[in-house]
Design an enzyme around this catalytic site. Structure first.
Site, PDB file in Angstrom:
ATOM      1  N   GLU A   1       1.180  11.178  -1.862  1.00 52.10           N
ATOM      2  CA  GLU A   1       1.986  10.978  -3.065  1.00 52.10           C
ATOM      3  C   GLU A   1       1.787  12.112  -4.069  1.00 52.10           C
ATOM      4  O   GLU A   1       2.741  12.541  -4.731  1.00 52.10           O
ATOM      5  CB  GLU A   1       1.646   9.629  -3.701  1.00 52.10           C
ATOM      6  CG  GLU A   1       2.212   8.427  -2.962  1.00 52.10           C
ATOM      7  CD  GLU A   1       1.470   8.125  -1.667  1.00 52.10           C
ATOM      8  OE1 GLU A   1       2.073   7.488  -0.778  1.00 52.10           O
ATOM      9  OE2 GLU A   1       0.291   8.532  -1.552  1.00 52.10           O
TER      10      GLU A   1
ATOM     11  N   HIS B   1       1.173  -3.904  -2.258  1.00 51.91           N
ATOM     12  CA  HIS B   1       2.599  -3.700  -2.016  1.00 51.91           C
ATOM     13  C   HIS B   1       3.485  -4.445  -3.020  1.00 51.91           C
ATOM     14  O   HIS B   1       4.700  -4.482  -2.834  1.00 51.91           O
ATOM     15  CB  HIS B   1       2.990  -4.165  -0.602  1.00 51.91           C
ATOM     16  CG  HIS B   1       2.329  -3.412   0.491  1.00 51.91           C
ATOM     17  ND1 HIS B   1       1.069  -3.714   0.941  1.00 51.91           N
ATOM     18  CD2 HIS B   1       2.738  -2.349   1.221  1.00 51.91           C
ATOM     19  CE1 HIS B   1       0.730  -2.887   1.911  1.00 51.91           C
ATOM     20  NE2 HIS B   1       1.731  -2.042   2.098  1.00 51.91           N
TER      21      HIS B   1
END
Length: 348
Positions: A70, A139
């Site tokens: 990321e 998540h």
């Protein structure tokens, strides 16, 4: 404010996934500087299929996969944006953005200010957020308040396909970095907060009529999702539809304001509504303590104090790490929200 558009007459029924894909497709076609990349967004089409077919149509130099990094994804996007491209990157889940926090806060958000306007950072960071898939702590988080605190960032969260497409186009065209949060529970239609079943959806159907062509929705504009006179509900994303279900459950004529743009905020629309109703309930899915609802409550108190007839209510997620097995209890649901409506109406 009205959406800016070339033609709103030709429409098609779309889910939010399809509307987001349409926005990226249009911008890839209109602007050769737009590129789309992230983990699995190319050949695979993204874990939620938002970019499905875009690589095949626009080629591997415009839509491509990135390594599982990321910080690398966002760092590369900052460099691309500084030199004239308009990258649209996907962080596979909002929970994964933490490794890229330095690039987002220290680089993307500050570039315009550090360079005295010589450079800008026209980049969009898409992130699926919130619960509804039993994804647990890694998540299902809703980290929106962490972005609204950062000067130089714009933070957006749509609640329906029409807004999703128009806001994403506006985000891609913006010269500032935009955090574009996408509620996973709304990707294929709105659901309530107690069970995995549809609530009253947009236009009476899980699909919405969305213009096929180019249009944009201003980034700093809230919408009156449901007019009402009894109290004002300030919310965004999935909670817009939970609030609608709470209105039906309670029978209370609440006015629901869909913020759409969390920051910068359309304060005028919020203040106008609260001054009209005299009561305010704030609801969001994220943790209550230091959540965005606290900022909204403070703003309402500052601007509407002499119009308030009851304390401002906050309904939010628990102050705990995200509970994998209890997520439907963790969410603010229609029953919890209806109880807050009742408390507000009964307050002296």
């Amino acid at each position: 404010m009205a959406a800016q558009t070339d033609d709103l007459k030709q429409t098609a029924a779309m889910t939010m996934v399809q509307a987001l894909r349409s926005a990226m497709d249009i911008m890839l076609t209109r602007d050769e500087n737009v590129v789309v990349f992230g983990e699995d967004v190319g050949f695979f089409g993204g874990v939620f299929r938002c970019t499905e077919g875009l690589q095949e149509k626009h080629g591997r130099t415009r839509v491509f996969d990135a390594p599982i990094s990321e910080s690398g994804i966002v760092g590369a996007a900052v460099g691309m944006a500084a030199y004239g491209l308009r990258p649209v990157v996907e962080i596979q889940f909002a929970d994964y953005y933490y490794p890229a926090m330095d690039q987002i806060v220290s680089e993307a958000a500050r570039l315009r200010y550090r360079s005295a306007g010589e450079f800008t950072s026209p980049m969009t960071i898409r992130m699926p957020c919130g619960g509804g898939i039993f994804g647990g702590q890694t998540h299902s988080q809703s980290p929106e308040v962490l972005f609204t605190h950062v000067s130089g960032l714009r933070t957006v969260m749509p609640s329906n396909p029409f807004d999703a497409k128009g806001l994403l186009i506006a985000a891609i065209e913006s010269d500032d970095p935009v955090i574009f949060l996408e509620p996973k529970r709304l990707y294929n239609g709105p659901f309530d907060g107690d069970h995995d079943k549809p609530v009253v959806p947009w236009s009476g159907h899980p699909l919405a009529d969305v213009p096929l062509g180019y249009y944009s929705v201003p980034l700093e504009s809230a919408a009156v999702f449901r007019p009402g006179r009894a109290l004002t509900v300030l919310t965004y994303g999935t909670m817009v539809f939970v609030a609608q279900a709470a209105c039906e459950l309670s029978g209370i004529d609440a006015e629901i304001i869909d913020l759409r743009s969390l920051w910068p905020l359309d304060l005028d629309t919020l203040v106008k509504s609260v001054k009209k109703t005299g009561r305010c309930v704030v609801v969001h899915e994220a943790t209550r303590s230091s959540g965005f609802g606290a900022e909204l409550a403070a703003l309402v108190q500052e601007h509407c104090f002499y119009h308030l007839e009851a304390p401002i209510e906050r309904v939010a997620g628990w102050d705990t790490p995200y509970p994998h097995a209890q997520e439907w209890a963790y969410f603010p649901g229609p029953a919890r929200l209806a109880a807050a409506f009742k408390r507000s109406m009964e307050a002296a």
